[in-house]
Design a protein around this motif. Structure first.
Motif, PDB file in Angstrom:
ATOM      1  N   PRO A 151      -6.147   5.514  -6.781  1.00  0.00           N
ATOM      2  CA  PRO A 151      -7.412   5.314  -6.051  1.00  0.00           C
ATOM      3  C   PRO A 151      -8.617   5.297  -6.987  1.00  0.00           C
ATOM      4  O   PRO A 151      -8.566   5.774  -8.117  1.00  0.00           O
ATOM      5  N   HIS A 152      -9.721   4.749  -6.489  1.00  0.00           N
ATOM      6  CA  HIS A 152     -10.992   4.800  -7.207  1.00  0.00           C
ATOM      7  C   HIS A 152     -11.376   6.256  -7.449  1.00  0.00           C
ATOM      8  O   HIS A 152     -11.136   7.128  -6.599  1.00  0.00           O
ATOM      9  N   TRP A 186      -2.779   4.161  -2.732  1.00  0.00           N
ATOM     10  CA  TRP A 186      -2.474   3.556  -4.018  1.00  0.00           C
ATOM     11  C   TRP A 186      -1.960   2.144  -3.752  1.00  0.00           C
ATOM     12  O   TRP A 186      -1.642   1.789  -2.615  1.00  0.00           O
ATOM     13  N   ARG A 219      -9.921   0.991 -10.872  1.00  0.00           N
ATOM     14  CA  ARG A 219      -8.787   1.835 -10.481  1.00  0.00           C
ATOM     15  C   ARG A 219      -7.796   1.876 -11.632  1.00  0.00           C
ATOM     16  O   ARG A 219      -7.278   0.826 -12.044  1.00  0.00           O
ATOM     17  N   THR A 257      -4.656   9.806   0.043  1.00  0.00           N
ATOM     18  CA  THR A 257      -5.246   8.703  -0.722  1.00  0.00           C
ATOM     19  C   THR A 257      -4.289   7.520  -0.750  1.00  0.00           C
ATOM     20  O   THR A 257      -3.076   7.667  -0.600  1.00  0.00           O
ATOM     21  N   ASP A 301       0.856  -1.181   0.000  1.00  0.00           N
ATOM     22  CA  ASP A 301       0.000   0.000   0.000  1.00  0.00           C
ATOM     23  C   ASP A 301       0.895   1.235   0.000  1.00  0.00           C
ATOM     24  O   ASP A 301       1.898   1.288   0.726  1.00  0.00           O
TER      25      ASP A 301
END
Length: 229
Positions: A192-193, A121, A171, A119, A112
């Motif tokens: 990220p979304h 990723w 994503r 945010t 991660d």
């Protein structure tokens, strides 16, 4: 009087020539600087994600692949968060040319990443270290041909690496595949979304490029003789 005017004109022309020469030299210096800029490993300059071809090398398997990514920021503005390792010491068989079954060992890391805006990723690496460089080259070419046949690119990075867009449940992402000696390396990163490919592409390139460099260099056995290209 005529001589004074001629002398003044000569001085003016000389000054203009000096200014022109200076401007030309400055222009050449700027162009050279732009052409040579490649950024550092942290992705702090615009072209840091570009991967340069390296001489073929011999690589070693590791049971701690996430350690290869630790200690340095994944890219400017990002920090490495939780990691999960997938590293099996068992050799696997792969279908090669003419029915041969070359053996390789695989190791990988799922991580991660946290951006400066909070945010999250994702980054993943998968490294396959083959017993023979020829088998690694064949595996890389097969994957490249498959991606091309399915219309997924590829976008050449250099003769032994290519990149293509990726997606993980909506994503936007980027995947890089690289072959070097007895190594086939796959690195993927996802934003990220809600992100658009256009706004995150440069960060994805930097993250993937830096992770590929560090993983390849970390697995490279610098004391081993390099295999033939």
């Amino acid at each position: 009087m005529h001589k004074s005017r001629s002398a003044a004109l000569s001085v003016a022309r000389s000054a203009a020539l000096r200014r022109a020469r200076a401007a030309a030299l400055i222009g050449l210096a700027v162009a050279a600087s732009a052409g040579c800029s490649g950024g550092d490993d942290d992705g702090r300059k615009g072209e840091a994600a570009k991967i340069g071809a390296r001489p073929p090398g011999a690589h070693s398997w590791t049971g701690e692949p996430c350690d290869l990514l630790a200690g340095t920021a994944p890219a400017e503005g990002f920090t490495l968060g939780s990691t999960t390792e997938s590293a099996s010491p068992d050799a696997r068989a792969d279908i090669g040319e003419n029915g041969a079954r070359p053996r390789y060992r695989q190791t990988g890391c799922l991580a991660d990443l946290k951006a400066r805006d909070g945010t999250f990723w994702k980054l993943s690496t998968t490294a396959s270290v083959y017993e023979e460089p020829g088998a690694a080259r064949h595996a890389y070419r097969v994957k490249e041909d498959l991606d091309r046949a399915h219309g997924r690119g590829p976008g050449k990075v250099h003769d032994a690496a290519y990149a293509l867009p990726a997606d993980d449940g909506g994503r936007p992402g980027r995947t890089l595949l690289l072959w070097n000696g007895d190594l086939v390396l796959t690195v993927s990163a996802y934003a990220p979304h809600g992100s658009t490919e256009r706004e995150v592409r440069k960060d994805l390139e930097r993250i993937v490029g830096n992770a590929a460099r560090r993983t390849e260099d970390g697995l490279r056995d610098h004391d081993a003789p390099s295999p033939a290209p």
